[in-house]
Design a protein around this motif. Structure first.
Motif, PDB file in Angstrom:
ATOM      1  N   UNK A 171      -3.679   6.284   3.439  1.00  0.00           N
ATOM      2  CA  UNK A 171      -3.941   7.579   3.076  1.00  0.00           C
ATOM      3  C   UNK A 171      -4.181   8.514   4.255  1.00  0.00           C
ATOM      4  N   UNK A 172      -4.613   9.071   5.271  1.00  0.00           N
ATOM      5  CA  UNK A 172      -5.468   9.886   6.140  1.00  0.00           C
ATOM      6  C   UNK A 172      -4.690   9.689   7.024  1.00  0.00           C
ATOM      7  N   UNK A 173      -4.430   8.733   7.391  1.00  0.00           N
ATOM      8  CA  UNK A 173      -3.552   8.442   8.703  1.00  0.00           C
ATOM      9  C   UNK A 173      -2.198   9.111   7.818  1.00  0.00           C
ATOM     10  N   UNK A 174      -1.860   8.964   7.044  1.00  0.00           N
ATOM     11  CA  UNK A 174      -0.309   9.916   6.856  1.00  0.00           C
ATOM     12  C   UNK A 174       0.549   8.613   6.112  1.00  0.00           C
ATOM     13  N   UNK A 175      -0.274   7.225   6.021  1.00  0.00           N
ATOM     14  CA  UNK A 175       0.794   6.626   5.153  1.00  0.00           C
ATOM     15  C   UNK A 175       0.234   5.940   3.743  1.00  0.00           C
ATOM     16  N   UNK A 176       1.458   5.052   3.262  1.00  0.00           N
ATOM     17  CA  UNK A 176       1.293   5.357   2.067  1.00  0.00           C
ATOM     18  C   UNK A 176       0.791   3.857   1.303  1.00  0.00           C
ATOM     19  N   UNK A 177       0.336   2.808   0.613  1.00  0.00           N
ATOM     20  CA  UNK A 177       0.554   1.693   0.765  1.00  0.00           C
ATOM     21  C   UNK A 177       0.636   1.698  -0.889  1.00  0.00           C
ATOM     22  N   UNK A 178       2.378   0.388  -1.361  1.00  0.00           N
ATOM     23  CA  UNK A 178       2.874   0.902  -2.376  1.00  0.00           C
ATOM     24  C   UNK A 178       1.884  -0.271  -3.406  1.00  0.00           C
ATOM     25  N   UNK A 179       2.365   0.264  -4.210  1.00  0.00           N
ATOM     26  CA  UNK A 179       1.781  -1.073  -5.614  1.00  0.00           C
ATOM     27  C   UNK A 179       1.322  -2.960  -5.011  1.00  0.00           C
TER      28      UNK A 179
END
Length: 70
Positions: A22-30
């Motif tokens: 998240x800090x790098x601008x990405x998200x991990x979906x569930x």
């Protein structure tokens, strides 16, 4: 010390790295991570498989890793 089974450890690892992404601008979906044989069985050459949330009853992405891997 309580022993943690592999699936718990793998899912805790996902929770641990999620803020880094998240800090790098990405998200991990569930996602659920589990230990199990891929659809090709134990004789296949796959180290693991990812299954889309569209393939899951509960709508959560699945990652399986081979049981023989540490």
């Amino acid at each position: 010390m309580t022993e943690i089974i592999r699936e718990q450890w793998l899912n805790q690892a996902v929770a641990h790295i999620k803020p880094l992404f998240e800090r790098m601008g990405y998200s991990i979906p569930p996602v659920k991570v589990s230990v199990g044989f891929p659809s090709t069985g134990s004789q296949g050459r796959h180290l693991g498989q990812c299954w889309s949330s569209k393939s899951a009853i509960d709508g959560i992405n699945l990652i399986f890793k081979e049981p023989h891997l540490p």
